[in-house]
Design a protein around this motif. Sequence first.
Motif, short mmCIF file in Angstrom:
data_model
loop_
_atom_site.label_atom_id
_atom_site.label_comp_id
_atom_site.label_asym_id
_atom_site.label_seq_id
_atom_site.Cartn_x
_atom_site.Cartn_y
_atom_site.Cartn_z
N TRP A 251 52.45 -0.92 51.21
CA TRP A 251 50.97 -0.78 50.96
C TRP A 251 51.12 0.75 50.33
CZ3 TRP A 251 47.17 -3.89 51.09
CH2 TRP A 251 47.37 -5.17 51.83
N MET A 252 50.09 1.00 49.29
CA MET A 252 50.06 2.37 48.62
C MET A 252 48.88 2.59 48.23
SD MET A 252 51.87 1.06 45.40
CE MET A 252 51.65 -0.59 44.82
N VAL A 253 48.51 3.84 48.52
CA VAL A 253 46.94 4.27 48.05
C VAL A 253 47.38 4.67 46.44
CG1 VAL A 253 45.41 6.37 48.35
CG2 VAL A 253 46.71 5.53 50.25
N LYS B 94 43.89 0.68 50.03
CA LYS B 94 45.30 0.73 49.81
C LYS B 94 45.72 -0.65 49.17
CE LYS B 94 46.62 -0.15 54.47
NZ LYS B 94 47.40 0.58 55.54
N TRP C 299 41.35 -0.78 59.21
CA TRP C 299 42.02 -1.43 57.80
C TRP C 299 41.39 -2.83 57.71
CZ3 TRP C 299 42.84 1.29 53.72
CH2 TRP C 299 43.45 2.46 54.13
#
Length: 151
Positions: free
Chosen positions: A76-78, A86, A117
């Motif tokens: 998971w990445m921003v 994300k 989330w």
Amino acid sequence: MNKRLASLLAAALLLPGCSWMTALNPWADDVPAAEETEVAVPQSVNRYLWQAAMQKMSKMPLQRSDLHSGVIVSDWMVVNGVPDEKFQIAVRITCGELRADGLKVTVSKMNRINGKWVQTVPDRRLAGEIERIILNQASVLYRSAVAAGEE
């Protein structure tokens, strides 16, 4: 309604639109390719699709990459510094031939709502755009191999 529209617009504009920031954009065409190493690729996975997908996905944190099953999954990445959003990208290579239908990209998105989330729906064009970028890179790799007499 406005919040949903804003989120959709942000995904549609920010992710594909960050091509001007090539140092931060793993999908930009003019980012130098990762160092290449020869790896024996199983016949069930097309080597050009695998190599292209790895070049593009290597710019982000990877959760899993399995050559034998043809699966690459990012962590998971921003993206673009939007802390309440994300993304996770999964690439699956499903055949040994260099074909568009031998590549499947899935994008997952989560938004932070009230501190938790929550899985949300990303813009469906995003996965198609990532597939197109990987297919273009695979085509370049294939043409280079043919020109060098490797194919």
